[in-house]
Write an enzyme that holds these catalytic residues in place. Structure first.
Site, PDB file in Angstrom:
ATOM      1  N   ASP A 181      -3.030 -50.985  20.452  1.00  0.00           N
ATOM      2  CA  ASP A 181      -2.507 -50.640  21.768  1.00  0.00           C
ATOM      3  C   ASP A 181      -0.976 -50.701  21.635  1.00  0.00           C
ATOM      4  O   ASP A 181      -0.446 -51.302  20.690  1.00  0.00           O
ATOM      5  CB  ASP A 181      -3.018 -51.667  22.789  1.00  0.00           C
ATOM      6  CG  ASP A 181      -2.325 -51.530  24.123  1.00  0.00           C
ATOM      7  OD1 ASP A 181      -2.293 -50.415  24.659  1.00  0.00           O
ATOM      8  OD2 ASP A 181      -1.782 -52.549  24.628  1.00  0.00           O
ATOM      9  N   ASP A 240       1.826 -50.904  24.647  1.00  0.00           N
ATOM     10  CA  ASP A 240       2.544 -51.783  25.585  1.00  0.00           C
ATOM     11  C   ASP A 240       1.969 -53.201  25.540  1.00  0.00           C
ATOM     12  O   ASP A 240       0.809 -53.412  25.879  1.00  0.00           O
ATOM     13  CB  ASP A 240       2.411 -51.241  27.021  1.00  0.00           C
ATOM     14  CG  ASP A 240       3.028 -49.854  27.178  1.00  0.00           C
ATOM     15  OD1 ASP A 240       4.120 -49.630  26.654  1.00  0.00           O
ATOM     16  OD2 ASP A 240       2.398 -49.005  27.845  1.00  0.00           O
TER      17      ASP A 240
HETATM   18  C1  BG6 Z   1      -0.463 -48.634  29.491  1.00  0.00           C
HETATM   19  C2  BG6 Z   1       0.067 -49.802  30.278  1.00  0.00           C
HETATM   20  O1  BG6 Z   1      -0.179 -48.814  28.139  1.00  0.00           O
HETATM   21  O2  BG6 Z   1       0.120 -47.424  29.938  1.00  0.00           O
HETATM   22  C3  BG6 Z   1      -0.183 -49.569  31.760  1.00  0.00           C
HETATM   23  O3  BG6 Z   1      -0.591 -51.000  29.859  1.00  0.00           O
HETATM   24  C4  BG6 Z   1       0.450 -48.253  32.166  1.00  0.00           C
HETATM   25  O4  BG6 Z   1       0.336 -50.636  32.496  1.00  0.00           O
HETATM   26  C5  BG6 Z   1      -0.123 -47.128  31.309  1.00  0.00           C
HETATM   27  O5  BG6 Z   1       0.168 -47.983  33.527  1.00  0.00           O
HETATM   28  C6  BG6 Z   1       0.465 -45.760  31.635  1.00  0.00           C
HETATM   29  O6  BG6 Z   1       1.812 -45.739  31.238  1.00  0.00           O
HETATM   30  P1  BG6 Z   1       2.841 -44.572  31.487  1.00  0.00           P
HETATM   31  O7  BG6 Z   1       3.967 -44.913  30.528  1.00  0.00           O
HETATM   32  O8  BG6 Z   1       2.164 -43.287  31.134  1.00  0.00           O
HETATM   33  O9  BG6 Z   1       3.231 -44.643  32.909  1.00  0.00           O
HETATM   34 MG    MG Z   2      -1.257 -53.211  26.479  1.00  0.00          MG
END
Ligand code: BG6
Ligand code: MG
Length: 220
Positions: free
Chosen positions: A8, A10
């Site tokens: 993963d 984030d």
């Molecule tokens: C995930 C995060 O990796 O990405 C979520 O854990 C987030 O919190 C999701 O909402 C979508 O991210 P983005 O960058 O497309 O807004």
């Molecule tokens: Mg994550």
């Protein structure tokens, strides 16, 4: 055999989970609704629009789809402004060492993230070069806990689910990995998740334990 590790993004490779929190907090403040770290935990792993619903559920008024899209865009603009400060130094502790060790052992390294900002984050942190497969929010229809992102990453890497290990920091992500038929190593916010096969506080803490992880795959 363990042939492919799908990370993963984030909260696992980069501490962008904190930036997501700050950007959503700003939106919640603008709307005058309470927003806690616990609320933010429920946003981990899910799409931008689903994350917005977590903020809006405490708001007494309803929002049209256009208003929701505008709020999601506003959050993403704030978040992307924060991303401009990201650099090579922002990879979380143990990430580069883990990636180097896996590559040395001939393991394919991949990314499986719900984020549409994945390409930019990988580029700014210089983590993208070593990833043979990247599946992101730009490639999927269903976000975690649906298994799509990890199933796609395993398929693109050319391995069966039993040959893949998912590394996750979110409950939804642990569930997605298990639903894809893969083993899961949980770190960070998910470090106590009982559904995970392996649990560590950080990737740095996993470093002395990879022989055990590899043998668990061989015994299967
Ligand atoms: C995930 C995060 O990796 O990405 C979520 O854990 C987030 O919190 C999701 O909402 C979508 O991210 P983005 O960058 O497309 O807004
Ligand atoms: Mg994550």
């Amino acid at each position: 055999m363990l042939n492919c590790v799908i990370f993963d993004l984030d909260g696992v490779l980069v501490s962008t989970d904190e930036l997501h929190y700050r950007a959503w907090k700003a939106i919640a403040e603008k709307l005058g609704v309470p927003f806690t770290r616990q609320d933010n935990m429920r946003q981990r792993g899910v799409s931008r629009m689903e994350s917005l619903e977590v903020v809006l559920e405490k708001c007494p008024r309803t929002f049209t789809q256009d208003e929701k899209l505008a709020l999601a865009t506003e959050k993403n603009d704030l978040y992307r402004a924060m991303l401009t400060d990201l650099s090579r130094a922002d990879a979380l502790p143990g990430v580069r060492e883990t990636l180097a060790m896996l590559r040395e052992r001939g393991v394919v390294t991949a990314v499986g993230s719900s984020s549409k900002n994945t390409p930019e984050i990988l580029q700014r942190t210089e983590l993208g070069d070593g990833m043979q497969v990247v599946v992101s929010g730009l490639d999927i229809t269903h976000s975690k806990p649906h298994p799509e992102v990890f199933a796609k990453a395993g398929e693109r890497a050319g391995f069966a689910p039993q040959q893949c290990l998912v590394v996750e920091d979110a409950e939804t992500g642990v569930r997605a990995g298990k639903a894809a038929g893969m083993r899961v190593l949980a770190v960070g916010a998910a470090k106590d998740n009982s559904e995970a096969d392996f649990r560590f506080a950080t990737l740095a803490e996993t470093l002395p334990h990879w022989d055990e992880i590899f043998s668990a795959f061989e015994q299967a």
